[in-house]
Design a protein around this motif. Structure first.
Motif, PDB file in Angstrom:
ATOM      1  N   UNK A   9      15.284  28.105 -27.748  1.00  0.00           N
ATOM      2  CA  UNK A   9      15.148  27.156 -26.661  1.00  0.00           C
ATOM      3  C   UNK A   9      16.472  26.551 -26.225  1.00  0.00           C
ATOM      4  N   UNK A  10      17.506  26.776 -27.009  1.00  0.00           N
ATOM      5  CA  UNK A  10      18.818  26.219 -26.712  1.00  0.00           C
ATOM      6  C   UNK A  10      19.876  27.296 -26.884  1.00  0.00           C
ATOM      7  N   UNK A  11      20.690  27.457 -25.863  1.00  0.00           N
ATOM      8  CA  UNK A  11      21.765  28.451 -25.880  1.00  0.00           C
ATOM      9  C   UNK A  11      23.053  27.760 -25.431  1.00  0.00           C
ATOM     10  N   UNK A  12      24.141  28.079 -26.089  1.00  0.00           N
ATOM     11  CA  UNK A  12      25.423  27.471 -25.720  1.00  0.00           C
ATOM     12  C   UNK A  12      26.026  28.165 -24.497  1.00  0.00           C
ATOM     13  N   UNK A  13      26.755  27.415 -23.699  1.00  0.00           N
ATOM     14  CA  UNK A  13      27.450  28.030 -22.552  1.00  0.00           C
ATOM     15  C   UNK A  13      28.315  29.200 -22.989  1.00  0.00           C
ATOM     16  N   UNK A  14      28.342  30.211 -22.167  1.00  0.00           N
ATOM     17  CA  UNK A  14      29.092  31.468 -22.341  1.00  0.00           C
ATOM     18  C   UNK A  14      28.412  32.433 -23.307  1.00  0.00           C
ATOM     19  N   UNK A  15      27.364  31.993 -23.982  1.00  0.00           N
ATOM     20  CA  UNK A  15      26.680  32.888 -24.908  1.00  0.00           C
ATOM     21  C   UNK A  15      25.569  33.660 -24.190  1.00  0.00           C
ATOM     22  N   UNK A  16      24.807  34.417 -24.986  1.00  0.00           N
ATOM     23  CA  UNK A  16      23.773  35.278 -24.418  1.00  0.00           C
ATOM     24  C   UNK A  16      22.388  34.709 -24.678  1.00  0.00           C
ATOM     25  N   UNK A  17      21.618  34.614 -23.618  1.00  0.00           N
ATOM     26  CA  UNK A  17      20.210  34.195 -23.692  1.00  0.00           C
ATOM     27  C   UNK A  17      19.381  35.438 -23.990  1.00  0.00           C
ATOM     28  N   UNK A  80      12.049  42.819 -23.360  1.00  0.00           N
ATOM     29  CA  UNK A  80      13.039  41.791 -23.638  1.00  0.00           C
ATOM     30  C   UNK A  80      13.973  41.552 -22.469  1.00  0.00           C
ATOM     31  N   UNK A  81      14.563  40.357 -22.496  1.00  0.00           N
ATOM     32  CA  UNK A  81      15.561  39.953 -21.506  1.00  0.00           C
ATOM     33  C   UNK A  81      16.812  39.487 -22.230  1.00  0.00           C
ATOM     34  N   UNK A  82      17.946  39.994 -21.821  1.00  0.00           N
ATOM     35  CA  UNK A  82      19.229  39.462 -22.243  1.00  0.00           C
ATOM     36  C   UNK A  82      19.993  39.032 -21.005  1.00  0.00           C
ATOM     37  N   UNK A  83      20.499  37.814 -21.044  1.00  0.00           N
ATOM     38  CA  UNK A  83      21.301  37.291 -19.938  1.00  0.00           C
ATOM     39  C   UNK A  83      22.605  36.780 -20.537  1.00  0.00           C
ATOM     40  N   UNK A  84      23.691  37.411 -20.164  1.00  0.00           N
ATOM     41  CA  UNK A  84      24.981  37.093 -20.781  1.00  0.00           C
ATOM     42  C   UNK A  84      25.724  35.995 -20.028  1.00  0.00           C
ATOM     43  N   UNK A  85      26.713  35.442 -20.694  1.00  0.00           N
ATOM     44  CA  UNK A  85      27.645  34.471 -20.089  1.00  0.00           C
ATOM     45  C   UNK A  85      26.904  33.347 -19.374  1.00  0.00           C
ATOM     46  N   UNK A  86      25.980  32.731 -20.069  1.00  0.00           N
ATOM     47  CA  UNK A  86      25.129  31.720 -19.428  1.00  0.00           C
ATOM     48  C   UNK A  86      25.914  30.433 -19.146  1.00  0.00           C
ATOM     49  N   UNK A  88      25.059  26.225 -17.323  1.00  0.00           N
ATOM     50  CA  UNK A  88      23.983  25.247 -17.147  1.00  0.00           C
ATOM     51  C   UNK A  88      23.029  25.681 -16.033  1.00  0.00           C
ATOM     52  N   UNK A  89      23.530  26.431 -15.068  1.00  0.00           N
ATOM     53  CA  UNK A  89      22.684  26.896 -13.961  1.00  0.00           C
ATOM     54  C   UNK A  89      21.590  27.856 -14.414  1.00  0.00           C
ATOM     55  N   UNK A  90      21.704  28.371 -15.621  1.00  0.00           N
ATOM     56  CA  UNK A  90      20.684  29.279 -16.153  1.00  0.00           C
ATOM     57  C   UNK A  90      19.586  28.533 -16.906  1.00  0.00           C
ATOM     58  N   UNK A  91      19.702  27.222 -17.012  1.00  0.00           N
ATOM     59  CA  UNK A  91      18.647  26.420 -17.636  1.00  0.00           C
ATOM     60  C   UNK A  91      17.387  26.490 -16.783  1.00  0.00           C
ATOM     61  N   UNK A  92      16.290  26.899 -17.404  1.00  0.00           N
ATOM     62  CA  UNK A  92      15.059  27.113 -16.643  1.00  0.00           C
ATOM     63  C   UNK A  92      13.908  27.419 -17.589  1.00  0.00           C
TER      64      UNK A  92
END
Lengths: 117, 108
Positions: A9-17, A80-86, A88-92
Motif C-alpha cells: 500500500x506504500x511505495x517510495x518515490x522512484x521505486x517500482x509499484x 500483474x502490474x509493474x509501474x516503475x519510477x513512481x 506522488x502523481x501515481x498515488x491512486x
C-alpha cells in the motif's frame, strides 16, 4: 468471476509499484477476455493503464510511456502490474478488471497505493 | 487520444426526477460507448454498453442513446439508490481507452 488486487500500500518515490490481481470463478486463459488495470486518484476520474491477453500480448496507455509492464500467469490464474519510477502523481486506487469487447464487466475492489517517502 | 467530455460535472435532482447526462467524443466513435455507475468506496459498475444496451440486472429506468460523437444517459425516475458518479467510456480507440471526467449526481 471474482478479481482481487494485492500488493504494497506504500511505495517510495522512484521505486517500482507492483500489484497482482487474482482471478477466480472463471478462466484467465479464455480467449474472450483481456485483463486490465485502471487507476483512480482520490476524488478524480478513471485512467486506463493497460491490458494483457491470455497469450501474453499487451497494450498500455502511451501517457505512461515505458514505465508500465503488465504480465499474466495463466497457470497461477493471476496477472500483474509493474509501474516503475513512481512519483506522488501515481498515488491512486488501482483496480483490476475484466475487459470483454471493450466493456469492463467485472472489477476488483481496488487497492490504494500511496507514493511517499 | 479520444477526449470524452461529460456534462454536467455535477447535478442535483429530486427523487422521481428525470435525469440526463451527456457525453461528447472528440471524434466519431460509432456506438463504442459504455456507461458506468460508481458509488463511494466501490469500483465502477457497468450499466449501459454499446451506447444503448442495458446490462443484465440493471433497472429499466436507466437508458442510453446516441452514436457518432454525441451520447445521452438517462434515468427516467431518480431513486435514492441511484446517487453516484457516472462515467462514460469509449473503446473505439484502444490506445488508449478513455473515460469522461464523471458526473456526480446528488439528491436535492
Amino acid at each position: 468471476v471474482q478479481l482481487q488486487e494485492s500488493g504494497p500500500g506504500l511505495v517510495k518515490p522512484s521505486e517500482t509499484l507492483s500489484l497482482t490481481c487474482a482471478v477466480s470463478g472463471g478462466s484467465i486463459r479464455s480467449d474472450s477476455y483481456y485483463w486490465t488495470w485502471i487507476r483512480q486518484p482520490a476524488g478524480k476520474g478513471l485512467e486506463w493503464i493497460g491490458r494483457v491477453y491470455a497469450s501474453g500480448s499487451t497494450s498500455h496507455n502511451p501517457s505512461l510511456k515505458s514505465r508500465v509492464t503488465i504480465s499474466i500467469d495463466t497457470s497461477k490464474t493471476h496477472f500483474s502490474l509493474n509501474l516503475t519510477s513512481v512519483t506522488a502523481a501515481d498515488t491512486a486506487v488501482y483496480y483490476c478488471a475484466r475487459d470483454f469487447l471493450g466493456k469492463f464487466d467485472s472489477w476488483g475492489q481496488g487497492a490504494l497505493v500511496t507514493v511517499s517517502s | 487520444d479520444i477526449q470524452m467530455t461529460q456534462s454536467p460535472s455535477s447535478l442535483s435532482a429530486s427523487v422521481g426526477d428525470r435525469v440526463t447526462i451527456t457525453c461528447q467524443a472528440s471524434q466519431d466513435i460509432s456506438n463504442y460507448l459504455n456507461w458506468y455507475q460508481q458509488k463511494p468506496g466501490k469500483p465502477p459498475n457497468l450499466v449501459i454498453s454499446d451506447a444503448s444496451n442495458l446490462e443484465t440486472g440493471v433497472p429499466s429506468r436507466f437508458s442510453g442513446s446516441g452514436s457518432g460523437t454525441d451520447f445521452t444517459f438517462t434515468i427516467s425516475s431518480l431513486q435514492p439508490e441511484d446517487i453516484a458518479t457516472y462515467y462514460c467510456q469509449q473503446y473505439a480507440d484502444l490506445r488508449p481507452i478513455t473515460f469522461g471526467q464523471g458526473t456526480r449526481l446528488e439528491l436535492k
